[in-house]
Design an enzyme around this catalytic site. Structure first.
Site, PDB file in Angstrom:
ATOM      1  CE  LYS A 263      -0.355   1.585   1.704  1.00 33.90           C
ATOM      2  NZ  LYS A 263      -1.208   1.141   2.817  1.00 33.90           N
ATOM      3  CG  ASP A 268      -6.236   3.221   1.516  1.00 37.78           C
ATOM      4  OD1 ASP A 268      -7.114   2.880   0.690  1.00 37.78           O
ATOM      5  OD2 ASP A 268      -5.815   2.474   2.418  1.00 37.78           O
ATOM      6  CE  LYS A 275      -8.362   3.431   4.494  1.00 30.54           C
ATOM      7  NZ  LYS A 275      -7.951   2.368   5.430  1.00 30.54           N
ATOM      8  CG  ASP A 286      -2.104   4.368   3.104  1.00 26.44           C
ATOM      9  OD1 ASP A 286      -1.369   3.870   3.979  1.00 26.44           O
ATOM     10  OD2 ASP A 286      -2.919   3.706   2.439  1.00 26.44           O
ATOM     11  CD  GLU A 347      -4.342   0.395   0.272  1.00 20.32           C
ATOM     12  OE1 GLU A 347      -5.183  -0.239   0.930  1.00 20.32           O
ATOM     13  OE2 GLU A 347      -3.572   1.213   0.790  1.00 20.32           O
ATOM     14  NE  ARG A 349      -2.480  -6.472   2.926  1.00 20.19           N
ATOM     15  CZ  ARG A 349      -3.097  -6.806   4.057  1.00 20.19           C
ATOM     16  NH1 ARG A 349      -3.474  -8.062   4.258  1.00 20.19           N
ATOM     17  NH2 ARG A 349      -3.349  -5.903   4.982  1.00 20.19           N
TER      18      ARG A 349
HETATM   19 ZN    ZN Z   1      -3.437   1.785   2.657  1.00 20.44          ZN
HETATM   20 MN    MN Z   2      -6.055   0.448   2.788  1.00 22.17          MN
END
Ligand code: ZN
Ligand code: MN
Length: 498
Positions: A263, A268, A275, A286, A347, A349
């Site tokens: 990933k 993010d 967030k 991330d 996001e 996944r």
């Molecule tokens: Zn993330």
């Molecule tokens: Mn996220």
């Protein structure tokens, strides 16, 4: 990195000032190299006064020791011989590196009386030194006075051992491992304005120098493949996504590859499900999964591993924007399955769903392992001491747990199951991208599982271990490089030919 250790191994070395390090087991036994470093035996008296007994990773530090040709003498405790693990050798190297301070010449005596020390242990010790030497100070224009690694310098290190030839040979691999770990740490530490999806893909392209074949898929190509989930995440950012596909062909041509998928959310924000502000800066990390995968590919290529390996990076930025995806959107993945977006902050996944399916479809790999800073919930479960392991294959899961214990990059296996899978069924699409707060790490893994078919697969949730992890003997950096040593050891122990 401001310290560079230039490490060599020799049968003997003349100490002429500088630092001498002696390794020592717990108890009354002598320290290695006592005749050379400490001809008058001052260590025995100093140890008595300081109550130094050679406990694991403890040190006794003597300045201008009487009768010694060294300016400083450090005795490093290894603990009991029978308790000493491969990981302890790395840690000992890290402690030795931290003892160097202002010295520029170091002689280390490694042949500990009463202990069988071979090439592998010495190479591990040297690897620990290289890992400890790393610090991320690119953007510090004034280096702190007290900083362990303050001024850029090269430190000449000679490790004295009868096993110097074997150690030298094994050390070539340590160098390859250090290169991969440090690359992963660097990428995690870099600020998100500097490292976007395109810049990250450029770093993957640089592996061509090591003989890795690298393809970079652009938005247009991913559209053609139907990667609606990955592209849905990317659409809120002005920075276009990339999919990096790296292939190392060190095995037999006909052998199916092993595959690693990372990933790579370069930043993010959470997207429209934004967030909270506090701590959001950490979301530059991330992409820790992608960092581990590129680091691993570096290591495998640099040490010419006898394996066919594929590394895939899903590189996107998750931003809120007039064009960002909404909760309620339904995206169609490359597999044809549809996903209802409930929370745009789930996001990772979505990115992995398309990357995993693509990998399986194109390469028919022996196994797929994905790494992702996927859920905050894994921190609730395991803290930052172990990563979460989810797998559809007991053999692969067992191998991973085993190498986790060997490398100190530990894993705890978490459950998967039909009952958990139900939690992501959607009223409007084949599935939804969150299953709610409870079992948050597990439902994320259940979604990934829907994209791997029958291929043996493991998902490592490294949200707690890739970044902001506690500093250790071998790492003082925010980005830990977690996963590179783990997966290199997995390949080495179970998947290399001949
Ligand atoms: Zn993330
Ligand atoms: Mn996220």
């Amino acid at each position: 990195m401001s310290v560079k250790f230039d490490i060599s191994f020799a049968k003997s070395a003349k100490i002429d000032g500088g630092l001498a390090i002696q390794l020592k087991l717990a108890g009354d036994g002598p320290a290695a190299g006592a005749a050379e470093a400490d001809p008058e035996g001052v260590v025995t008296r100093a140890a008595e006064i300081a109550k130094f007994s050679g406990k694991p990773m403890s040190t006794l530090d003597l300045i201008a020791p009487h009768g010694s040709p060294a300016d400083r003498l450090v005795v490093l405790g290894l603990g009991k011989a029978e308790a000493l693990t491969a990981y302890d050798w790395l840690k000992a190297g890290g402690v030795a590196a931290s003892s160097v301070k202002s010295m520029t010449r170091v002689v280390i005596f490694a042949d500990v009386p009463g202990l069988a020390v071979g090439g592998a242990q010495l190479a591990g010790f040297a690897l620990g030194m290289l890992l400890r030497a790393y610090s991320f100070d690119t953007y510090k224009t004034k280096k702190g006075e007290d900083d362990e690694n303050k001024a850029p310098k090269t430190v000449k290190v000679t490790i004295v051992t009868a096993e110097h030839a074997a150690a030298k040979k094994a050390f070539a691999e340590s160098d390859a491992i250090a290169g991969g770990v440090l690359l992963a740490r660097e990428l995690v530490n870099l600020p998100p304005n500097v490292l976007g999806p395109v810049e990250f893909a450029d770093r993957a392209k640089e592996l061509e120098k090591l003989g890795v074949e690298v393809e970079i898929l652009t938005e247009k190509e991913m559209k053609k493949l139907g990667m609606g989930a990955l592209l849905g995440v990317a659409q809120g950012s002005v920075r276009p996504p990339r999919l990096a596909v790296m292939q190392w062909k060190g095995g037999k041509p006909k052998d199916a590859p092993v595959a690693f998928i990372g990933k790579g959310v370069v930043f993010d924000t959470g997207g429209i499900s934004i967030k909270p502000g506090a701590g959001m800066e950490d979301m530059k990390g991330d992409m820790g999964g992608a960092a581990a995968v590129i680091g691993l590919m570096h290591t495998l290529a640099a040490r010419k591993a006898k394996v066919n390996a594929v590394g895939i990076l899903g590189l996107v930025e998750n931003m809120p924007d007039g064009n960002a995806q909404r909760p309620g959107d339904i995206v169609t993945t490359m597999s044809g399955q549809t996903i209802e977006i409930i929370n745009t902050d789930a996001e990772g996944r979505l990115v992995l769903a398309d990357a995993l399916y693509y990998c399986n479809d194109r390469f028919k790999p022996r196994f797929m392992i994905n790494l992702a800073t996927l859920t905050g919930a894994i921190l609730v479960a395991l803290g930052n001491l172990q990563a979460g392991l989810f797998s559809n294959d007991d053999t692969l899961a067992g191998q991973l747990s085993g190498v986790g214990d060997v490398t100190g990059e530990r894993l705890w296996r978490m459950p998967l199951g039909k009952e958990y899978d139900k939690l992501i069924d959607s009223k409007f699409a084949d599935m939804k991208n969150t299953g709610g707060r409870h079992a948050g790490s597990i439902t994320a893994a259940q979604l990934l599982k829907r994209f791997v078919g029958e291929t043996p697969w493991a998902h490592l949730d490294i949200a707690g271990t890739a970044m902001n992890s506690p500093s250790s003997e071998i790492n003082q950096s925010w980005g830990s490089g977690y996963g590179v040593r783990l997966l290199d050891e997995l390949v080495r122990a179970h998947y290399e030919v001949g």
